[in-house]
Design a protein around this motif. Structure first.
Motif, PDB file in Angstrom:
ATOM      1  N   GLY A 141     -80.999 -63.662 -17.369  1.00  0.00           N
ATOM      2  CA  GLY A 141     -80.968 -62.488 -18.236  1.00  0.00           C
ATOM      3  C   GLY A 141     -80.426 -61.266 -17.528  1.00  0.00           C
ATOM      4  N   ASN A 142     -80.951 -60.999 -16.317  1.00  0.00           N
ATOM      5  CA  ASN A 142     -80.463 -59.857 -15.541  1.00  0.00           C
ATOM      6  C   ASN A 142     -79.006 -60.037 -15.134  1.00  0.00           C
ATOM      7  N   LEU A 143     -78.626 -61.261 -14.774  1.00  0.00           N
ATOM      8  CA  LEU A 143     -77.258 -61.497 -14.334  1.00  0.00           C
ATOM      9  C   LEU A 143     -76.264 -61.213 -15.456  1.00  0.00           C
ATOM     10  N   ILE A 144     -76.623 -61.576 -16.677  1.00  0.00           N
ATOM     11  CA  ILE A 144     -75.751 -61.281 -17.823  1.00  0.00           C
ATOM     12  C   ILE A 144     -75.639 -59.773 -18.023  1.00  0.00           C
ATOM     13  N   LEU A 145     -76.786 -59.075 -17.909  1.00  0.00           N
ATOM     14  CA  LEU A 145     -76.756 -57.613 -18.029  1.00  0.00           C
ATOM     15  C   LEU A 145     -75.918 -56.989 -16.909  1.00  0.00           C
ATOM     16  N   PHE A 146     -76.025 -57.549 -15.696  1.00  0.00           N
ATOM     17  CA  PHE A 146     -75.212 -57.058 -14.589  1.00  0.00           C
ATOM     18  C   PHE A 146     -73.722 -57.260 -14.884  1.00  0.00           C
ATOM     19  N   GLY A 147     -73.396 -58.418 -15.472  1.00  0.00           N
ATOM     20  CA  GLY A 147     -72.000 -58.675 -15.811  1.00  0.00           C
ATOM     21  C   GLY A 147     -71.475 -57.665 -16.813  1.00  0.00           C
ATOM     22  N   ILE A 148     -72.273 -57.402 -17.848  1.00  0.00           N
ATOM     23  CA  ILE A 148     -71.878 -56.407 -18.860  1.00  0.00           C
ATOM     24  C   ILE A 148     -71.802 -55.018 -18.234  1.00  0.00           C
TER      25      ILE A 148
END
Length: 313
Positions: free
Chosen positions: A115-122
């Motif tokens: 979840g955090n990694l996706i937010l980091f990507g965005i």
């Protein structure tokens, strides 16, 4: 020199933005202001480091590929590495885990999760394509000498803050290592009591991470012991299950061996009785009553064949 100053200022800008994000999230969670981070000032270097690394990484590959998807992938990987490394270093250095995602789906040792990694990507896409152009425009409107002075002052304050915070964390480490408690809740209480009569810098740290998980050697040994006991219990249960399954299989086999001859014997008796009746039965000499009995026997015999209780001839 100009490029280095801009990158340094971007580090402080994004560290401050990250601090604002964390403070807002914790305010919504606890309903009060919490100064997040192990530093006292309004900055979270993990955010600044991640943003700078994303910026530098994209600059390195933009001559080959420049697209939103590439930026997302780079940010996803870079921030994942930064967050994992920060968690690992802080835990090994100070015997405490400052965040834990063990209950989240698709996590890696509780240090990072999808979840955090996706937010980091965005977030990386927003940094490279929206925020960076804006901040570069603002910085370029400021003279280089003023930028150098601002960067120098911020760097000096940051280093001072790090030194002070490092001493605070060393005190926490000493409290953790000297604790006789065997669980993180008891250690947390002891650490809070230890810091309660100290200055603001110490008390602030206790409030900054209310969910910190302390890991002493004693706790780690207990965790390993529990894991070992769990594994032994699992093996014992598996062994018991296999033993019970074997007993059931053996009992079933014995039951089949007991029942099967009875069924065969019954079929043989019925068939031989039918053959004997046929041999003794003479239509010319039997009474009407015997004929009725013979007819009833034949019907029942045929019925048994239909039900396949007796094999057909």
């Amino acid at each position: 020199m100009t490029y280095f100053i801009n990158i340094l200022l971007l580090f402080f800008i994004y560290s401050f933005v990250g601090w604002c994000i964390e403070v807002t999230l914790k305010y919504r969670q606890f309903g009060r202001f919490i100064n997040r981070g192990f530093l006292t000032g309004p900055w979270l270097p993990i955010y600044g480091s991640g943003a700078v690394l994303i910026t530098l990484s994209n600059l390195g590959v933009e001559q080959f590929e420049s697209a939103y998807g590439t930026t997302f992938a780079i940010s996803f990987v870079v921030c994942g590495i930064v967050e994992y490394a920060a968690s690992y270093f802080m835990e090994k250095r100070f015997h405490a885990r400052w965040w834990d995602y063990s209950q989240k789906p698709m996590n890696l040792q509780g240090r990072i999760w999808i979840g955090n990694l996706i937010l980091f990507g965005i977030g990386g896409v927003a940094i490279v394509w929206i925020a960076n152009p804006f901040f570069y425009g603002v910085l370029n409107n400021i003279s280089l000498i003023i930028r150098q002075i601002i960067a120098g002052i911020l760097a000096a304050v940051f280093i001072t803050d790090y030194i002070v915070s490092h001493f605070v964390l060393k005190l926490v480490k000493v409290g953790v290592e000297s604790s006789d408690a065997d669980n993180t809740e008891e250690i947390s209480k002891e650490v809070r009591l230890l810091l309660s009569d100290r200055s603001y810098f110490y008390r602030r740290f206790a409030d900054a991470y209310p969910d910190v998980i302390y890991r002493t050697e004693k706790i780690n040994q207990r965790i390993e012991k529990i894991k070992a006991e769990t594994e032994v219990f699992r093996m014992q249960m598996e062994e018991s299950f296999n033993e019970i399954s074997s007993q059931i299989e053996e009992s079933t086999s014995q039951l089949k061996e007991t029942l099967e001859p009875v069924g065969v014997t019954k079929n043989i008796i019925i068939e031989k009785q039918a053959q004997l009746i046929d041999l003794l039965y003479d239509e010319a000499y039997v009474s009407d009553e015997m004929k009725e009995i013979k007819s009833l026997i034949d019907k029942k015999y045929d019925r048994l064949k239909e039900l396949r209780i007796i094999k057909r001839e």
